[in-house]
Design a protein around this motif. Structure first.
Motif, PDB file in Angstrom:
ATOM      1  N   LEU A 111       0.832  -1.213   0.000  1.00 63.54           N
ATOM      2  CA  LEU A 111       0.000   0.000   0.000  1.00 63.54           C
ATOM      3  C   LEU A 111       0.863   1.259   0.000  1.00 63.54           C
ATOM      4  O   LEU A 111       0.563   2.235  -0.692  1.00 63.54           O
ATOM      5  N   ARG A 112       1.940   1.235   0.770  1.00 64.63           N
ATOM      6  CA  ARG A 112       2.841   2.391   0.822  1.00 64.63           C
ATOM      7  C   ARG A 112       3.503   2.614  -0.545  1.00 64.63           C
ATOM      8  O   ARG A 112       3.587   3.742  -1.033  1.00 64.63           O
ATOM      9  N   LEU A 113       3.953   1.527  -1.184  1.00 62.58           N
ATOM     10  CA  LEU A 113       4.571   1.649  -2.515  1.00 62.58           C
ATOM     11  C   LEU A 113       3.558   2.158  -3.543  1.00 62.58           C
ATOM     12  O   LEU A 113       3.881   3.011  -4.373  1.00 62.58           O
ATOM     13  N   ASP A 114       2.329   1.621  -3.475  1.00 63.57           N
ATOM     14  CA  ASP A 114       1.285   2.091  -4.396  1.00 63.57           C
ATOM     15  C   ASP A 114       0.986   3.572  -4.172  1.00 63.57           C
ATOM     16  O   ASP A 114       0.844   4.338  -5.128  1.00 63.57           O
ATOM     17  N   ALA A 115       0.881   3.970  -2.907  1.00 63.50           N
ATOM     18  CA  ALA A 115       0.599   5.378  -2.595  1.00 63.50           C
ATOM     19  C   ALA A 115       1.745   6.266  -3.062  1.00 63.50           C
ATOM     20  O   ALA A 115       1.520   7.335  -3.644  1.00 63.50           O
ATOM     21  N   ASP A 116       2.969   5.833  -2.826  1.00 64.18           N
ATOM     22  CA  ASP A 116       4.122   6.613  -3.275  1.00 64.18           C
ATOM     23  C   ASP A 116       4.161   6.714  -4.798  1.00 64.18           C
ATOM     24  O   ASP A 116       4.445   7.784  -5.353  1.00 64.18           O
ATOM     25  N   ALA A 117       3.869   5.612  -5.486  1.00 59.40           N
ATOM     26  CA  ALA A 117       3.875   5.633  -6.954  1.00 59.40           C
ATOM     27  C   ALA A 117       2.786   6.567  -7.477  1.00 59.40           C
ATOM     28  O   ALA A 117       3.012   7.348  -8.407  1.00 59.40           O
ATOM     29  N   TRP A 118       1.609   6.512  -6.865  1.00 51.04           N
ATOM     30  CA  TRP A 118       0.517   7.377  -7.298  1.00 51.04           C
ATOM     31  C   TRP A 118       0.885   8.841  -7.082  1.00 51.04           C
ATOM     32  O   TRP A 118       0.701   9.679  -7.968  1.00 51.04           O
ATOM     33  N   CYS A 119       1.406   9.154  -5.885  1.00 52.21           N
ATOM     34  CA  CYS A 119       1.803  10.540  -5.580  1.00 52.21           C
ATOM     35  C   CYS A 119       2.921  10.996  -6.503  1.00 52.21           C
ATOM     36  O   CYS A 119       2.923  12.134  -6.978  1.00 52.21           O
ATOM     37  N   ASP A 120       3.874  10.110  -6.765  1.00 49.50           N
ATOM     38  CA  ASP A 120       4.975  10.474  -7.651  1.00 49.50           C
ATOM     39  C   ASP A 120       4.455  10.794  -9.047  1.00 49.50           C
ATOM     40  O   ASP A 120       4.892  11.762  -9.684  1.00 49.50           O
ATOM     41  N   GLY A 121       3.492  10.009  -9.514  1.00 52.13           N
ATOM     42  CA  GLY A 121       2.897  10.282 -10.824  1.00 52.13           C
ATOM     43  C   GLY A 121       2.204  11.634 -10.851  1.00 52.13           C
ATOM     44  O   GLY A 121       2.374  12.414 -11.801  1.00 52.13           O
ATOM     45  N   LYS A 122       1.407  11.924  -9.812  1.00 51.55           N
ATOM     46  CA  LYS A 122       0.717  13.212  -9.757  1.00 51.55           C
ATOM     47  C   LYS A 122       1.714  14.365  -9.664  1.00 51.55           C
ATOM     48  O   LYS A 122       1.562  15.386 -10.344  1.00 51.55           O
ATOM     49  N   LEU A 123       2.727  14.214  -8.831  1.00 52.83           N
ATOM     50  CA  LEU A 123       3.730  15.277  -8.703  1.00 52.83           C
ATOM     51  C   LEU A 123       4.523  15.426 -10.004  1.00 52.83           C
ATOM     52  O   LEU A 123       4.884  16.543 -10.390  1.00 52.83           O
ATOM     53  N   GLY A 124       4.785  14.303 -10.688  1.00 50.77           N
ATOM     54  CA  GLY A 124       5.469  14.381 -11.981  1.00 50.77           C
ATOM     55  C   GLY A 124       4.642  15.147 -13.002  1.00 50.77           C
ATOM     56  O   GLY A 124       5.161  15.973 -13.749  1.00 50.77           O
ATOM     57  N   ASP A 125       3.325  14.853 -13.028  1.00 45.43           N
ATOM     58  CA  ASP A 125       2.435  15.597 -13.934  1.00 45.43           C
ATOM     59  C   ASP A 125       2.457  17.078 -13.605  1.00 45.43           C
ATOM     60  O   ASP A 125       2.527  17.937 -14.499  1.00 45.43           O
TER      61      ASP A 125
END
Length: 181
Positions: A111-125
């Protein structure tokens, strides 16, 4: 996106402005230009707020994952305590508890990895959008520099005789067109 629309309006205002004869300068309605600049400034904090919302969502997801992991750990401990009546039952309970704890830790990690990946994608956008806006602003400023009249002899004397224009706080004064001839 509203920021792009307002920047488009700014570009249209400058592009459609009346030219000053014998010059590459244009006459722009100051109030209209300052209004558009103020609107862009108002919209940019909304973009920054969106980035904060993404981070807050990440924290909420992490908190939910931690709470779920704690719940699973508490349940595993409770199950382990109930199964301690006999040695065989105790061994089975210990194995089950270890399995539940390992599963909970793995789930929390996932869950932490998924949350980090999702946040990283949003921050990258968001980062790409900000870079694109910065490039547009840089290109606009470069165009303005190219169109600005070159400093010639007598420009300082001409400016010394011209009345000072009041510039709003935080704004940069527009360059004055030079007279040719």
């Amino acid at each position: 996106m509203e920021v792009h629309e307002k920047l488009g309006e700014l570009a249209a205002l400058v592009s459609g402005a009346r030219s000053v004869p014998l010059s590459s300068s244009v006459v722009v309605d100051r109030e209209q230009l300052l209004r558009l600049v103020a609107e862009v400034r108002r919209l940019l904090p909304a973009e920054v707020q969106q980035a904060g919302d993404v981070l807050a969502q990440r924290d909420e997801v992490l908190q939910a994952a931690r709470a779920e992991a704690e719940h699973l750990l508490a349940r595993a401990r409770a199950e382990a305590e109930e199964l301690t009546e006999t040695q065989a039952v105790t061994r089975a309970a210990r194995e089950r508890a270890e399995h539940v704890v390992a599963t909970a830790r793995e789930e929390a990690r996932r869950l932490r990895l998924d949350a980090d990946a999702w946040c990283d994608g949003k921050l990258g956008d968001f980062e790409e959008e900000l870079e694109r806006l910065q490039q547009q602003a840089r290109r606009g400023r470069d165009r303005l520099k190219v169109r600005a009249p070159e400093q010639g002899e007598g420009a300082e004397e001409e400016r010394a005789g011209a009345p000072e224009q009041e510039v709003p706080a935080g704004a940069h004064p527009a360059p004055r067109p030079e007279r040719e001839g």
